[in-house]
Design a protein around this motif. Structure first.
Motif, PDB file in Angstrom:
ATOM      1  N   ASP A  74       0.844  -1.193   0.000  1.00  0.00           N
ATOM      2  CA  ASP A  74       0.000   0.000   0.000  1.00  0.00           C
ATOM      3  C   ASP A  74       0.880   1.243   0.000  1.00  0.00           C
ATOM      4  O   ASP A  74       1.851   1.318   0.750  1.00  0.00           O
ATOM      5  N   TYR A  75       0.559   2.196  -0.828  1.00  0.00           N
ATOM      6  CA  TYR A  75       1.233   3.496  -0.759  1.00  0.00           C
ATOM      7  C   TYR A  75       0.292   4.479  -0.089  1.00  0.00           C
ATOM      8  O   TYR A  75      -0.881   4.528  -0.441  1.00  0.00           O
ATOM      9  N   PRO A  76       0.798   5.250   0.851  1.00  0.00           N
ATOM     10  CA  PRO A  76      -0.077   6.256   1.445  1.00  0.00           C
ATOM     11  C   PRO A  76      -0.417   7.320   0.404  1.00  0.00           C
ATOM     12  O   PRO A  76       0.465   7.816  -0.291  1.00  0.00           O
TER      13      PRO A  76
ATOM     14  N   HIS B 250      -4.872   5.189   1.474  1.00  0.00           N
ATOM     15  CA  HIS B 250      -3.731   4.581   0.805  1.00  0.00           C
ATOM     16  C   HIS B 250      -4.162   3.968  -0.512  1.00  0.00           C
ATOM     17  O   HIS B 250      -5.347   3.724  -0.760  1.00  0.00           O
ATOM     18  N   PHE B 251      -3.159   3.715  -1.353  1.00  0.00           N
ATOM     19  CA  PHE B 251      -3.417   3.125  -2.653  1.00  0.00           C
ATOM     20  C   PHE B 251      -2.768   1.748  -2.686  1.00  0.00           C
ATOM     21  O   PHE B 251      -1.594   1.596  -2.347  1.00  0.00           O
ATOM     22  N   ARG B 252      -3.517   0.729  -3.061  1.00  0.00           N
ATOM     23  CA  ARG B 252      -2.988  -0.632  -3.062  1.00  0.00           C
ATOM     24  C   ARG B 252      -2.328  -0.918  -4.408  1.00  0.00           C
ATOM     25  O   ARG B 252      -3.000  -1.114  -5.418  1.00  0.00           O
TER      26      ARG B 252
ATOM     27  N   SER C 295       1.082   0.175 -17.807  1.00  0.00           N
ATOM     28  CA  SER C 295       1.732   1.089 -16.874  1.00  0.00           C
ATOM     29  C   SER C 295       0.851   1.261 -15.633  1.00  0.00           C
ATOM     30  O   SER C 295      -0.370   1.382 -15.746  1.00  0.00           O
ATOM     31  N   GLY C 296       1.476   1.227 -14.471  1.00  0.00           N
ATOM     32  CA  GLY C 296       0.724   1.406 -13.235  1.00  0.00           C
ATOM     33  C   GLY C 296       0.182   0.115 -12.666  1.00  0.00           C
ATOM     34  O   GLY C 296      -0.499   0.115 -11.642  1.00  0.00           O
ATOM     35  N   SER C 297       0.511  -1.019 -13.273  1.00  0.00           N
ATOM     36  CA  SER C 297      -0.042  -2.281 -12.789  1.00  0.00           C
ATOM     37  C   SER C 297       0.742  -2.849 -11.602  1.00  0.00           C
ATOM     38  O   SER C 297       0.318  -3.827 -10.995  1.00  0.00           O
ATOM     39  N   GLY C 298       1.878  -2.268 -11.282  1.00  0.00           N
ATOM     40  CA  GLY C 298       2.598  -2.696 -10.080  1.00  0.00           C
ATOM     41  C   GLY C 298       3.882  -3.459 -10.354  1.00  0.00           C
ATOM     42  O   GLY C 298       4.499  -3.997  -9.432  1.00  0.00           O
ATOM     43  N   LYS C 299       4.337  -3.464 -11.606  1.00  0.00           N
ATOM     44  CA  LYS C 299       5.527  -4.246 -11.975  1.00  0.00           C
ATOM     45  C   LYS C 299       6.780  -3.744 -11.227  1.00  0.00           C
ATOM     46  O   LYS C 299       7.511  -4.530 -10.614  1.00  0.00           O
ATOM     47  N   THR C 300       7.006  -2.455 -11.310  1.00  0.00           N
ATOM     48  CA  THR C 300       8.204  -1.887 -10.680  1.00  0.00           C
ATOM     49  C   THR C 300       8.163  -2.086  -9.164  1.00  0.00           C
ATOM     50  O   THR C 300       9.180  -2.418  -8.538  1.00  0.00           O
ATOM     51  N   THR C 301       6.998  -1.895  -8.603  1.00  0.00           N
ATOM     52  CA  THR C 301       6.854  -2.073  -7.151  1.00  0.00           C
ATOM     53  C   THR C 301       7.260  -3.494  -6.746  1.00  0.00           C
ATOM     54  O   THR C 301       8.034  -3.676  -5.790  1.00  0.00           O
ATOM     55  N   LEU C 302       6.785  -4.475  -7.487  1.00  0.00           N
ATOM     56  CA  LEU C 302       7.114  -5.864  -7.157  1.00  0.00           C
ATOM     57  C   LEU C 302       8.613  -6.130  -7.312  1.00  0.00           C
ATOM     58  O   LEU C 302       9.244  -6.766  -6.466  1.00  0.00           O
TER      59      LEU C 302
HETATM   60  N1  LIG Z   1       5.748   6.181  -3.884  1.00  0.00           N
HETATM   61  C1  LIG Z   1       4.511   6.041  -4.360  1.00  0.00           C
HETATM   62  N2  LIG Z   1       3.495   6.684  -3.752  1.00  0.00           N
HETATM   63  C2  LIG Z   1       2.210   6.532  -4.197  1.00  0.00           C
HETATM   64  N3  LIG Z   1       1.891   5.777  -5.222  1.00  0.00           N
HETATM   65  C3  LIG Z   1       2.851   5.095  -5.887  1.00  0.00           C
HETATM   66  C4  LIG Z   1       4.210   5.196  -5.483  1.00  0.00           C
HETATM   67  N4  LIG Z   1       4.958   4.426  -6.293  1.00  0.00           N
HETATM   68  C5  LIG Z   1       4.090   3.887  -7.162  1.00  0.00           C
HETATM   69  N5  LIG Z   1       2.843   4.265  -6.927  1.00  0.00           N
HETATM   70  C6  LIG Z   1       1.643   3.848  -7.631  1.00  0.00           C
HETATM   71  O1  LIG Z   1       1.564   2.436  -7.593  1.00  0.00           O
HETATM   72  C7  LIG Z   1       1.111   1.949  -8.836  1.00  0.00           C
HETATM   73  C8  LIG Z   1       2.096   0.937  -9.368  1.00  0.00           C
HETATM   74  O2  LIG Z   1       3.248   1.618  -9.753  1.00  0.00           O
HETATM   75  P1  LIG Z   1       4.465   0.883 -10.466  1.00  0.00           P
HETATM   76  O3  LIG Z   1       4.832  -0.299  -9.657  1.00  0.00           O
HETATM   77  O4  LIG Z   1       5.496   1.873 -10.737  1.00  0.00           O
HETATM   78  O5  LIG Z   1       3.777   0.408 -11.850  1.00  0.00           O
HETATM   79  P2  LIG Z   1       4.432  -0.053 -13.205  1.00  0.00           P
HETATM   80  O6  LIG Z   1       5.892  -0.250 -12.965  1.00  0.00           O
HETATM   81  O7  LIG Z   1       3.722  -1.307 -13.532  1.00  0.00           O
HETATM   82  O8  LIG Z   1       4.151   1.001 -14.188  1.00  0.00           O
HETATM   83  C9  LIG Z   1       0.910   3.130  -9.747  1.00  0.00           C
HETATM   84  O9  LIG Z   1      -0.445   3.469  -9.788  1.00  0.00           O
HETATM   85  C10 LIG Z   1       1.710   4.215  -9.092  1.00  0.00           C
HETATM   86  O10 LIG Z   1       1.096   5.465  -9.319  1.00  0.00           O
END
Ligand SMILES: Nc1ncnc2c1ncn2[C@@H]1O[C@H](COP(=O)(O)OP(=O)(O)O)[C@@H](O)[C@H]1O
Ligand SMILES: [Mg+2]
Lengths: 423, 239
Positions: B24-26, B31-33, B54-61
């Motif tokens: 979750d990001y605040p 927060h945003f899941r 884009s925005g599906s969570g790849k980088t986060t994972l």
């Molecule tokens: N530090 C952050 N704070 C709030 N939201 C974030 C943050 N980092 C990423 N997000 C959100 O989380 C979602 C997934 O991001 P990300 O993992 O970068 O996606 P991808 O790499 O698939 O494009 C996006 O909607 C992005 O806006």
């Protein structure tokens, strides 16, 4: 790793140039001011010694107790014998008599009537004996604005402010009215040899200079003198040597209960002198501290700005497995190198300026016009060994402090966030 | 001698294992899941990719697997070790020894030469000059850039830059390489070139590659495709 850091500093001018320049300027200022203050102190010590105290001074105890009044009625009698004894006991010291006196200077018109009259303070020194250094000590040659220095008995030098307000010119005949050491009225005629200007209001206001022999005649002080000045070889004041001579001399006289027995003082016994020197010392320290704080703040800001530019680099390095602590330490190492470079360049430049000014002197008479201090209007900066390191400490320290403060921001920043800033 | 402070690989069937991973990001008050209950395993030597818009969570994972970020709940084990239990020092050690990163925008250090960029990881490992030289030249050889070793990043083309980044990730012979949109700034020819290079390294060195991409050209090389949408696994060609 160290060479990795050095390469970064050398190749990335935007990273290193500003801090190097800031440290360089700061260090240069520190070194220059140290030289300037040192020069001012030397100047003050020299002027005070030459005009007021000598490095050492002998008076009667009674005279010493009331020294500011220059009480010639309490002067040293049998000064010839005392001088001989001083020369015998402390041959390295140049002993020489001085008499301070006051009175009225009368300037007659062509008919011999009083045209003008004003109070003056006089100083008499041994100007005419062969080998006497007194004329040089008083800087007479340099101070003459008209006429010439005293070359024979019966001549007098008049200070510029007095000469200007009373229209005195070289060649004029003047009469001095004063009192003998026994309190009797006395007067004598002199020929004005020259007009002197010392660039110092205390000396320039209303002063006359006489040869000691003339003064003795005027004041009825045959074989007597108010004070005997002693100067160390090379005119160099050395605290330890002066103290040991003073202690030894006063020890000899310790058993003598006579109020007219001689007593020796040294330059630093003068309260004002000691206080001024102490004051200047704490001033320099305070200035150094202030400059260091200012430098640190500037470098802190430069570090924060430079750091923002480098978030990308920091993110990559963290991703490569560098720890934050290592990163922080490498920034400090970087700043240490920059601090050393800046300090070295700053010290070199500061020394160069000081070297030039120690040769040519810095004339600040315009600024010092009305300051009643025993100080020559031309300062020659002093070059001392401590100037090689005095700027280095604040230079390096402020760079380290600035970086440490700036680096904290990176340190506190979340790794994930620093990393996010990569794209 | 076992240095308990350092990361020690433990035996595990999976090189990466995520269980019930949520991030979750605040955002404002709430927060945003970004990731929601992700369950995934990877075996050694896989050549796999997270794909999705884009925005599906790849980088986060990818960042959580790379110990650059921490999950809100759930667990990730890398090389048999629970990542959230690692100290800062241990996770730095994990990244330094076992995980290589490749980024969309290369992120080479502009001040340093190609050689020095690749060498940096080994400096952190305190390897001596000879060892470093041997490993750096070998890595540059893998990507065909030995001739450019003294060039600065600014003098390189995009394709060359990304190849340096591959050499930098591979020079320590890591167990895992995490590549986030590696072809996004490259033309077709260069994209194919770097993927072929990575494919070859994968088969020769058994390095596990995990991509994050939405590039069709990349997908055709992947042995396994995990589709992400709104932080959830939509499809996994392995299951
Ligand atoms: N530090 C952050 N704070 C709030 N939201 C974030 C943050 N980092 C990423 N997000 C959100 O989380 C979602 C997934 O991001 P990300 O993992 O970068 O996606 P991808 O790499 O698939 O494009 C996006 O909607 C992005 O806006
Ligand atoms: Mg992404």
């Amino acid at each position: 790793m160290f060479s990795f850091i050095c390469k970064g500093i050398i190749r990335d001018r935007r990273r290193s140039l500003l801090p190097v320049v800031v440290v360089t300027i700061g260090v240069m200022v520190v070194v220059f001011l140290d030289g300037l203050m040192g020069g001012m102190m030397d100047n003050m010590v020299r002027m005070t010694a030459n005009f007021q105290t000598g490095h050492l001074k002998v008076m009667t105890r009674a005279y010493a107790a009331d020294e500011a009044q220059k009480p010639n009625d309490l002067a040293l009698l049998g000064s010839g014998e005392l001088m001989e004894q001083l020369h015998r006991d402390y041959p390295e010291v140049d002993w020489t008599p001085r008499i301070f006196f006051g009175g009225l200077l009368d300037i007659p018109d062509e008919n011999g009537e009083t045209k003008a009259q004003g109070p003056v303070t006089g100083q008499a020194a041994d100007l005419l004996s062969k080998g006497s250094k007194e004329s040089a000590r008083l800087g007479l040659e340099k101070a003459i604005t008209a006429g010439h220095i005293i070359t024979q008995p019966g001549e007098i030098l008049v200070s510029i402010d007095f000469a200007e307000s009373f229209g005195v010119k070289p060649g004029d005949r003047v009469t001095f009215f004063g009192s003998t050491m026994d309190g009797a009225m006395s007067f004598a005629n002199y020929r004005v040899a020259g007009i002197v200007r010392f660039g110092n209001s205390m000396l320039d206001r209303g002063g006359v200079i006489l040869d000691i022999t003339d003064a003795r005649l005027l004041l009825d002080m045959e074989d007597a003198t108010g004070e005997i000045f002693g100067f160390l070889p090379g005119e160099k004041y050395l605290k330890e040597q002066v103290e040991s001579i003073k202690t030894s001399f006063n020890h000899q006289q310790a058993g003598n209960p006579d109020v007219y027995a001689p007593v020796m003082t040294q330059l630093m016994d003068q309260d004002m002198m000691r206080q001024t020197l102490g004051y200047t010392d704490s001033m320099s320290f305070f200035m150094l501290l202030l400059l260091m704080v200012a430098l640190s703040i500037v470098l802190w800001n430069a570090g924060v700005l430079g750091g923002i530019r480098r978030y990308n680099e920091f993110g990559v390095r963290l991703a490569m497995g560098e720890e934050k602590r290592q990163l922080y330490r490498s920034l400090l190492t970087e700043s240490l190198v920059i601090g050393i470079i800046g300090s070295a360049v700053g010290t070199a430049l500061g020394l160069l300026i000081c070297l030039l000014l120690s040769r040519h002197g810095l004339d600040y008479s315009a600024v010092m016009k009305n300051i009643a201090m025993m100080i020559d209007p031309v300062i020659h900066t002093r070059i001392t060994p401590r100037m090689y390191y005095i700027g280095v400490i604040p230079g390096i320290l402020s760079m380290l402090v600035g970086t440490a403060l700036a680096g904290r921001k990176i340190y506190k920043r979340n790794t994930a966030l620093l990393f996010k800033e990569l794209d | 001698m076992i240095n308990v402070k350092q990361f020690k690989r433990t035996e595990s069937k999976y090189i990466i294992r995520a269980e019930g991973l949520t991030k979750d990001y605040p955002v404002g008050e709430g927060h945003f899941r970004a990731l929601s209950d992700i369950n995934l395993t990877f075996s050694e030597g896989e050549f796999a990719g997270l794909v999705g818009p884009s925005g599906s969570g790849k980088t986060t994972l990818l960042n959580i697997i790379g110990s650059l970020d921490t999950p809100t709940s759930g667990s990730v084990a890398v090389l048999g070790r629970e990542v959230s239990a690692l100290t800062a020092k241990q996770s730095a050690f994990l990244r330094n020894r076992h995980i290589g990163f490749i980024f969309q925008s290369y992120n080479l250090l502009p001040v340093y030469t190609v050689y020095e960029n690749v060498e940096f990881t080994l400096l952190l490992q305190k390897k001596n000059r000879e060892e470093r030289h041997k490993a750096v030249m070998e890595a540059l050889d893998w990507v065909g850039l030995t001739e450019k070793k003294d060039a600065r990043p600014a003098q390189l083309s995009g394709g060359e830059s990304q190849r340096v980044a591959i050499a930098r990730a591979m020079v320590k012979r890591p167990a895992i390489v995490l590549a986030d949109e590696p072809s996004a700034n490259l033309d077709a020819e260069n994209s194919h070139h770097i993927l072929q290079t990575m494919q070859q390294l994968n088969s020769e060195l058994k390095t596990t590659f995990l991509f994050a991409t939405h590039d069709e050209k990349v997908m055709q090389y992947l042995q396994r495709v995990i589709s992400l949408r709104d932080g959830k696994i939509e499809k996994d060609t392995n299951s």
